[in-house]
Write an enzyme that holds these catalytic residues in place. Structure first.
Site, PDB file in Angstrom:
ATOM      1  N   GLY A 148       0.789  -1.239   0.000  1.00  0.00           N
ATOM      2  CA  GLY A 148       0.000   0.000   0.000  1.00  0.00           C
ATOM      3  C   GLY A 148       0.815   1.279   0.000  1.00  0.00           C
ATOM      4  N   ASN A 187       1.653   3.026  -2.540  1.00  0.00           N
ATOM      5  CA  ASN A 187       0.993   3.965  -3.467  1.00  0.00           C
ATOM      6  C   ASN A 187      -0.267   4.572  -2.849  1.00  0.00           C
ATOM      7  OD1 ASN A 187       2.290   4.255  -6.261  1.00  0.00           O
ATOM      8  ND2 ASN A 187       2.496   2.066  -5.829  1.00  0.00           N
ATOM      9  N   ASN A 233      -4.759   2.441 -13.518  1.00  0.00           N
ATOM     10  CA  ASN A 233      -3.821   1.497 -12.891  1.00  0.00           C
ATOM     11  C   ASN A 233      -2.408   2.058 -12.953  1.00  0.00           C
ATOM     12  OD1 ASN A 233      -2.857  -1.135 -11.902  1.00  0.00           O
ATOM     13  ND2 ASN A 233      -2.071  -1.441 -13.980  1.00  0.00           N
ATOM     14  N   HIS A 293       1.462   0.936 -13.260  1.00  0.00           N
ATOM     15  CA  HIS A 293       2.302  -0.209 -13.639  1.00  0.00           C
ATOM     16  C   HIS A 293       3.767   0.211 -13.492  1.00  0.00           C
ATOM     17  CE1 HIS A 293       3.437  -3.947 -15.482  1.00  0.00           C
ATOM     18  NE2 HIS A 293       4.281  -3.280 -16.252  1.00  0.00           N
TER      19      HIS A 293
HETATM   20  C1  GAR Z   1       3.806  -1.221  -7.199  1.00  0.00           C
HETATM   21  O1  GAR Z   1       5.141  -1.205  -7.634  1.00  0.00           O
HETATM   22  C2  GAR Z   1       2.871  -1.240  -8.397  1.00  0.00           C
HETATM   23  O2  GAR Z   1       3.338  -0.479  -9.461  1.00  0.00           O
HETATM   24  C3  GAR Z   1       2.875  -2.715  -8.734  1.00  0.00           C
HETATM   25  O3  GAR Z   1       2.813  -3.361  -7.477  1.00  0.00           O
HETATM   26  C4  GAR Z   1       3.471  -2.538  -6.494  1.00  0.00           C
HETATM   27  C5  GAR Z   1       2.551  -2.333  -5.322  1.00  0.00           C
HETATM   28  O4  GAR Z   1       3.205  -1.658  -4.286  1.00  0.00           O
HETATM   29  N1  GAR Z   1       1.782  -3.061  -9.574  1.00  0.00           N
HETATM   30  C6  GAR Z   1       1.881  -3.989 -10.530  1.00  0.00           C
HETATM   31  O5  GAR Z   1       2.874  -4.639 -10.743  1.00  0.00           O
HETATM   32  C7  GAR Z   1       0.626  -4.165 -11.380  1.00  0.00           C
HETATM   33  N2  GAR Z   1       0.930  -4.825 -12.599  1.00  0.00           N
HETATM   34  P1  GAR Z   1       2.388  -0.945  -3.119  1.00  0.00           P
HETATM   35  O6  GAR Z   1       1.389  -1.970  -2.578  1.00  0.00           O
HETATM   36  O7  GAR Z   1       3.437  -0.614  -2.092  1.00  0.00           O
HETATM   37  O8  GAR Z   1       1.712   0.280  -3.668  1.00  0.00           O
END
Ligand code: GAR
Length: 213
Positions: free
Chosen positions: A12, A14, A109, A111
């Site tokens: 989490g 982000n 989203n 990425h």
């Molecule tokens: C982030 O790096 C996001 O970009 C990636 O998962 C991570 C989640 O981190 N998403 C993907 O790979 C989707 N294809 P977070 O839970 O600390 O935000």
């Protein structure tokens, strides 16, 4: 104000960036109304609690092959909170075409690569950075895009480039891309789309394959 749900599956960070941007007054047209987690007991839920944002857990694994049941439960929560915009912030579940259609141009989203590189259904989390290092790219970065029927194939909203260093590991590259790109462009893109929703503009739908597909 656009009532926004943030969908999470893990740490989490982000989500935290969205909350921080809101606190700094950078997402004027966004209300963070709800956090939806596909997993129980992750740190993202704790972050929601810390910031007094309502949260619900809709466990993907509980529904196994029943995507309709999973999305029916999601819809009930989204309706209850009158959600207008969905932000996927590390949400590792792919929606059905019907769900995407119902929320057309209302799901974005983040990425962790420069789409159309290192994207598509096999690329998520650390795997993305592992693949980038194996390919020997000198820059990578992050992309915020609209969600459509093709995994990571919707219209690109914002991208930001980050240098790859010679001694990078997947973990060090992941962290640099989060710090320098993801946490910056996700709040900015969320505000951009919220403004467009308020103005009644619809972004033209585009479908594109990733290079790897
Ligand atoms: C982030 O790096 C996001 O970009 C990636 O998962 C991570 C989640 O981190 N998403 C993907 O790979 C989707 N294809 P977070 O839970 O600390 O935000």
């Amino acid at each position: 104000m656009v009532k926004t749900a943030v969908f999470v599956s893990g740490n989490g960070s982000n989500l935290e960036a969205l909350v921080a941007a809101k606190a700094r007054g950078e997402m004027e047209h966004v209300t963070l109304s709800l956090v939806v987690s596909s997993k129980a007991n992750n740190y993202a839920l704790q972050r929601a609690k810390n910031h007094s944002i309502d949260s619900v857990v809709v466990e993907r694994k509980r529904y196994r092959d029943d995507i309709v049941g999973f999305e029916t439960e999601l819809r009930s929560h989204l309706k209850r909170y009158d959600i207008q915009l969905i932000v996927l912030a590390g949400f590792l579940t792919v929606f059905s075409p019907l769900f995407v259609k119902d929320y057309e141009n209302r799901i974005i989203n983040i990425h962790p690569a420069l789409i159309p590189s290192f994207c598509g259904k096999h690329f998520y989390g650390l795997r993305v950075h592992q693949a980038a290092l194996e390919r020997g790219v000198k820059v990578s970065g992050a992309t915020v895009h609209m969600v459509n029927d093709i995994v990571d194939g919707g219209q690109i909203i914002l991208q930001k480039v980050v240098d790859v260093l010679e001694d990078d590991t997947p973990e060090s590259l992941q962290l640099r891309i989060m710090e320098q790109a993801e946490w910056d462009i996700l709040p900015k893109a969320t505000e951009i789309i919220a403004r467009q929703i308020i103005a009644g503009q619809i972004i033209a739908e585009q479908t594109r394959e990733c290079f790897d597909e």
